[in-house]
Motif scaffolding. Structure first.
Motif, PDB file in Angstrom:
ATOM      1  N   ASN A   1      -3.135   2.961  -3.758  1.00 20.51           N
ATOM      2  CA  ASN A   1      -2.465   4.474  -3.562  1.00 20.51           C
ATOM      3  C   ASN A   1      -1.536   4.389  -4.143  1.00 20.51           C
ATOM      4  O   ASN A   1      -0.191   5.284  -3.850  1.00 20.51           O
ATOM      5  N   CYS A   2      -0.618   3.458  -4.984  1.00 19.98           N
ATOM      6  CA  CYS A   2       0.258   3.397  -5.649  1.00 19.98           C
ATOM      7  C   CYS A   2       0.401   4.246  -6.877  1.00 19.98           C
ATOM      8  O   CYS A   2      -0.108   3.725  -8.033  1.00 19.98           O
TER       9      CYS A   2
ATOM     10  N   TYR B   1       0.872  -1.222   0.073  1.00 21.74           N
ATOM     11  CA  TYR B   1      -0.027   0.132  -0.123  1.00 21.74           C
ATOM     12  C   TYR B   1       0.844   1.161  -0.027  1.00 21.74           C
ATOM     13  O   TYR B   1       1.881   1.610   0.756  1.00 21.74           O
ATOM     14  N   SER B   2       0.494   2.171  -0.916  1.00 20.56           N
ATOM     15  CA  SER B   2       1.160   3.636  -0.839  1.00 20.56           C
ATOM     16  C   SER B   2       2.577   3.381  -1.128  1.00 20.56           C
ATOM     17  O   SER B   2       3.416   4.342  -0.684  1.00 20.56           O
ATOM     18  N   CYS B   3       2.957   2.408  -2.069  1.00 14.71           N
ATOM     19  CA  CYS B   3       4.280   2.643  -2.411  1.00 14.71           C
ATOM     20  C   CYS B   3       4.523   3.490  -3.583  1.00 14.71           C
ATOM     21  O   CYS B   3       4.074   3.235  -5.186  1.00 14.71           O
ATOM     22  N   GLU B   4       4.404   4.876  -3.459  1.00 12.47           N
ATOM     23  CA  GLU B   4       4.262   5.774  -4.503  1.00 12.47           C
ATOM     24  C   GLU B   4       5.473   5.864  -5.447  1.00 12.47           C
ATOM     25  O   GLU B   4       5.089   6.540  -6.526  1.00 12.47           O
ATOM     26  N   GLU B   5       6.566   4.974  -5.327  1.00 15.16           N
ATOM     27  CA  GLU B   5       7.334   5.133  -6.536  1.00 15.16           C
ATOM     28  C   GLU B   5       7.477   3.822  -7.113  1.00 15.16           C
ATOM     29  O   GLU B   5       8.020   3.493  -8.396  1.00 15.16           O
ATOM     30  N   LEU B   6       6.299   2.839  -6.997  1.00 15.02           N
ATOM     31  CA  LEU B   6       6.331   1.704  -7.474  1.00 15.02           C
ATOM     32  C   LEU B   6       5.680   1.872  -9.116  1.00 15.02           C
ATOM     33  O   LEU B   6       4.656   2.373  -9.209  1.00 15.02           O
ATOM     34  N   ARG B   7       6.485   1.038 -10.054  1.00 14.84           N
ATOM     35  CA  ARG B   7       6.148   1.351 -11.390  1.00 14.84           C
ATOM     36  C   ARG B   7       5.701   0.258 -12.230  1.00 14.84           C
ATOM     37  O   ARG B   7       5.312   0.193 -13.262  1.00 14.84           O
ATOM     38  N   SER B   8       6.297  -0.944 -11.518  1.00 17.84           N
ATOM     39  CA  SER B   8       6.306  -2.294 -12.182  1.00 17.84           C
ATOM     40  C   SER B   8       6.022  -3.378 -11.180  1.00 17.84           C
ATOM     41  O   SER B   8       6.463  -3.578 -10.136  1.00 17.84           O
TER      42      SER B   8
END
Length: 525
Positions: free
Chosen positions: A361-362, A337-344
């Motif tokens: 909230n990613c 949850y809310s790993c805001e830098e997660l892209r892949s």
């Protein structure tokens, strides 16, 4: 010499209980005898809160009562010749007592020197026992040399000794709970005979930079190094168990867990803001709850040896890429949850359930491959940045709010086995302008509320719940072929809805079904 003490006679041995009324002496010596009778005891609270500045406790004293000199805030000199225990709170709150010789004492009682003014302590071999919080809150204490027979540091012994930067010991079997909590220690070297360290032993030691851990101490207890913000490294070579919160809010930059680690508990490394790399070679295949929660600098993690990821394990972390291998057996809610830098995210796991709020909230997660997924739980992608969703035939169940607040979502390809769109599934998906409702049998409450959908065509067997398309301000055309009722607020506040085609078999239209649709024209077919 005139007697200045009040006393009690206990079978020929005297107990001093206080100074006589009106006596203003500030320097006192406990005498060997009064009126020819031996003085053997000092009573509880005997001089507590008095204005004495100096005291000598003679060697004839067999026992001193608790709090005998507690709160003597003018006392700066105490000479202890008695070969007995320094009792509970004996010199507590003696803020001017900066020195004390322990050469004759046998034991040190609970809180004996708590909040005193001691600056340096040397405990010689004659000290057989030290009790809880003996020196707790000694805010001027800077150095301790521990040579006592007592090889156990009791709980809270030096807790809140905020200037204590040097601790020198050679023989130590155990360190009690919170023993050094809030101290100023920079380096800690545990003797090799140390076998046990208790909860929070070094908690809040904010200047602690280096710890040399005993080879015989296999467990790092709860909160042991919590908030040791300058502790940047730790050698886990001999560790078997890492308890909850053990390294929470530390300055660790790299963690290497070798095969000898058998268990890691929840919150173990939470909020390690400088943590960049984790090597998880342990045989323990579970990432526990909140383990790396809020580790903002942790951008990658190798899941090769992982089987279970518990709740909030990586929530608010800095992960940019996740590759989940086949060996993953279970993932709990809020895991990422809310790993805001997660892209892949590469989901190769045999575990085919995306748990509740897993990727909520990613805000940079734009795509996800649902090929191997069977169940998408509630809020799984709420607030994510998904632009396109293709739900493959493998998908059997989708739960409420699964894609709510995906404000960048533009396209949904629904090939899922399930033919039910759950409540609030695409709530507030404002860029979702089209959706193919072919084969959809049920649409839940507020499923497309405030979405960007422009036109809908519902088949004859589709059941629609209340507020389903409410506040869809881009909706211009609706074709309603089901003969089921149009329920309350289904199209409420669809301000641009103009053309509505409804089956003449519709059983009922709720009074507020089209409330707030000023330009709507109804046609029955």
């Amino acid at each position: 010499m005139e007697n200045i003490f009040e006393y009690e006679d206990n079978g020929g041995e005297l107990t001093i209980i206080r100074l006589k009324q009106g006596v203003k002496a500030t320097s006192i010596i406990i005498p060997e005898k009064i009126d020819g009778k031996p003085v053997s005891y000092i009573g509880n609270f005997a001089f507590s809160g008095s204005n004495i500045k100096k005291v000598t406790i003679s060697e004839n004293i067999k026992r001193v009562g608790k709090e005998a000199f507690s709160g003597c805030n003018q006392l700066f000199s105490a000479i202890w010749k008695a070969k007995c225990e320094i009792p509970e709170e004996c010199f507590s709150y003696c803020s001017k007592l900066s020195r004390f010789s322990f050469a004759n004492a046998e034991a040190i009682g609970k809180k004996a020197f708590a909040k005193s003014g001691l600056r340096s302590i040397t405990l010689p071999k004659n000290i057989k026992k030290v009790e809880t919080c003996a020196f707790g809150g000694c805010e001027n204490l800077e150095k301790v040399v521990w040579r006592a027979q007592a090889n156990i540091i009791p709980s809270s012994c030096f807790s809140r000794c905020s200037k204590l930067s040097i601790f020198d010991c050679e023989n130590l079997e155990s360190i009690g709970a919170h023993a050094f909590k809030g101290c100023n220690l920079i380096v800690v070297h545990l003797p090799q005979n140390t076998k046990r360290v208790e909860i929070g032993a070094f908690q809040n030691c904010e200047r602690l930079e280096n710890i040399i851990w005993s080879e015989k101490t296999y467990k790092i207890p709860e909160n042991c190094f919590e908030n040791c913000i300058k502790l940047s490294a730790f050698d886990f070579s001999n560790i078997k168990v890492i308890k909850s919160n053990a390294f929470r809010k530390t300055g660790l930059k790299k963690i290497k867990l070798p095969p000898n680690v058998e268990k890691v508990e929840s919150y173990a490394f939470q909020c390690c803001l400088k943590l960049e790399e984790v090597i998880w070679n342990t045989q323990f295949g579970t990432i526990p709850q909140n383990c790396f929660h809020a580790c903002h600098a942790l951008v990658k993690f190798d899941f090769s040896n992982i089987e279970i990821i518990e709740k909030d394990a990586f929530a608010f972390s800095g992960l940019k890429e996740i590759i989940l291998p086949q060996n993953i057996k279970s993932i709990s809610p809020f895991a990422f949850y809310s790993c805001e830098e997660l892209r892949s995210v590469v989901w190769n796991a045999n575990y085919n359930i995306i748990p509740p709020t897993c990727f909520g909230n990613c805000i940079n997660l734009e795509s996800f491959d649902f090929s191997n997924i069977e169940i998408i739980e509630s809020c799984a992608f709420v607030g994510a940045a998904l632009k396109k969703i293709k739900l493959s035939q493998s998908v059997k169940t989708i739960n409420i709010d699964a894609f709510a607040d995906c404000t960048e979502l533009q396209l949904v390809v629904w090939e899922a086995q399930c033919n039910s769109i759950p409540a609030e599934c695409f709530f507030n998906c404002q860029k979702l302008s089209a959706f193919n409702f072919l084969n959809i049998k049920e649409i839940g409450r507020r499923a497309f509320y405030n979405s960007g959908i422009k036109a809908i065509c519902l088949e004859s067997e589709t059941a629609v719940e209340t507020e389903c398309f409410a506040c869809c301000h881009s909706l211009e055309k609706a074709q309603w072929l089901p003969d089921s009722a149009i329920k309350s607020a289904v199209f409420e506040d669809c301000s641009n809805l103009k053309e509505v085609i409804i089956s003449d078999k519709v059983k009922n239209i709720a009074v507020d079904a089209f409330k707030g649709c000023p330009n709507m024209e109804l046609t029955f077919v």
